[in-house]
Scaffold this motif. Sequence first.
Motif, short mmCIF file in Angstrom:
data_model
loop_
_atom_site.label_atom_id
_atom_site.label_comp_id
_atom_site.label_asym_id
_atom_site.label_seq_id
_atom_site.Cartn_x
_atom_site.Cartn_y
_atom_site.Cartn_z
N GLY A 47 0.78 -1.22 0.00
CA GLY A 47 0.00 0.00 0.00
C GLY A 47 0.82 1.27 0.00
N VAL A 48 2.14 1.15 -0.05
CA VAL A 48 3.01 2.33 -0.03
C VAL A 48 3.53 2.62 -1.42
N TRP A 49 3.43 3.89 -1.85
CA TRP A 49 4.07 4.30 -3.10
C TRP A 49 5.21 5.25 -2.79
N LEU A 50 6.22 5.20 -3.63
CA LEU A 50 7.41 6.02 -3.45
C LEU A 50 7.13 7.47 -3.88
N PRO A 51 7.97 8.43 -3.48
CA PRO A 51 7.75 9.83 -3.85
C PRO A 51 7.61 10.00 -5.36
N VAL A 52 6.72 10.89 -5.74
CA VAL A 52 6.42 11.06 -7.16
C VAL A 52 7.66 11.49 -7.95
N GLU A 53 8.52 12.29 -7.35
CA GLU A 53 9.72 12.75 -8.07
C GLU A 53 10.60 11.57 -8.46
N ALA A 54 10.76 10.62 -7.53
CA ALA A 54 11.60 9.45 -7.81
C ALA A 54 10.96 8.58 -8.90
N ARG A 55 9.65 8.40 -8.82
CA ARG A 55 8.97 7.56 -9.82
C ARG A 55 8.92 8.23 -11.18
N ALA A 56 8.80 9.54 -11.21
CA ALA A 56 8.80 10.26 -12.48
C ALA A 56 10.16 10.15 -13.17
N GLU A 57 11.23 10.32 -12.41
CA GLU A 57 12.57 10.16 -12.97
C GLU A 57 12.78 8.74 -13.48
N ASP A 58 12.23 7.78 -12.74
CA ASP A 58 12.39 6.39 -13.14
C ASP A 58 11.62 6.08 -14.41
N VAL A 78 -1.23 7.52 -11.50
CA VAL A 78 -1.84 8.77 -11.95
C VAL A 78 -0.93 9.96 -11.67
N HIS A 79 -0.07 9.88 -10.65
CA HIS A 79 0.86 10.97 -10.36
C HIS A 79 1.82 11.21 -11.52
N LEU A 80 1.99 10.20 -12.36
CA LEU A 80 3.00 10.26 -13.42
C LEU A 80 2.47 10.78 -14.74
N VAL A 81 1.20 11.16 -14.79
CA VAL A 81 0.61 11.60 -16.05
C VAL A 81 1.38 12.75 -16.68
N PRO A 82 1.77 13.80 -15.95
CA PRO A 82 2.53 14.87 -16.61
C PRO A 82 3.84 14.38 -17.25
N THR A 83 4.56 13.51 -16.55
CA THR A 83 5.80 12.95 -17.11
C THR A 83 5.48 12.08 -18.32
#
Length: 297
Positions: A47-58, A78-83
Amino acid sequence: MYITAPSYAMKNPAEKAKTLKTAQTWADALGWEVVLSPLLGRYHQSGVWLPVEARAEDLARALQHEIVWAFRGGYAAVHLVPTLLAAPAAGQPLLIGYSDITVLHAGWRVRGWGPTLYGTLSEATSDARQAESLLAALKGQGYLCSAETEPAARVLRPGTAAAPLFAACLVVLANLCGTAAFPDLRGHILAIEDVDERPYAIDFALNQMYLAGKLEGVVGLLAGSFHHQVAADYGGPTVDEILADWAARLGVPTICRLPFGHMDDPMVLATGVPVEMAAAADGQWHVRWPAGRPLSP
């Protein structure tokens, strides 16, 4: 093949070892090189997701590879839509994933990156429906499921369609309404599934897309697994009844209870490639992916 974590994080070293073993099984069979995201070593409880900045870079790193395997869904893509809508890609990477990864499938379609695989890698490359359908898509061998091979499926509305397929976790897809990540479904067969959603939620999600004009031009409907717990005093419509109503409302051929989605040994669906579906009033049906270009590099 780059293994990434766009949604929930890896839970522990044992899960990482199992994931890597699965990846290497397919890499050995098809000549891939496995590349691990550094995020796979950041363990957390379910149930834990990593910080959006780290996932976006990934995700941006992942898009520089030929195959992107999102090893798990859950929540947070959904946090990654802009990336997803802005990051450059090296060619047209092949996406593998399902559930919350519907967000990425939608973005892939909006970006015009070509076919994707709705499902995940099986532990072995044979002796299972999941492995058979996945290998057929990767090798371009074609795949057929029918009333003979999958007798639990049912025809809700007869008819035929030949069109590209888009597959999705229904509620995730509906929640993309109003965003730039929602794909154009006109001229597509829509394949939907979900888990832990009661019948009213299925109907609500379909209404949300319908009222937003997102179901215009859909030419066929395939329904997979919709596992949920039924309350002892429930007297409302079943999921099949709701889907039958939508089949009539949309006026498209519809088959339900196909074995894909959140279930044991699911089919992996190749999307964005030509698919043929036929459903007869006598209950006979088939869905066929003709042989064509292999999806594996």
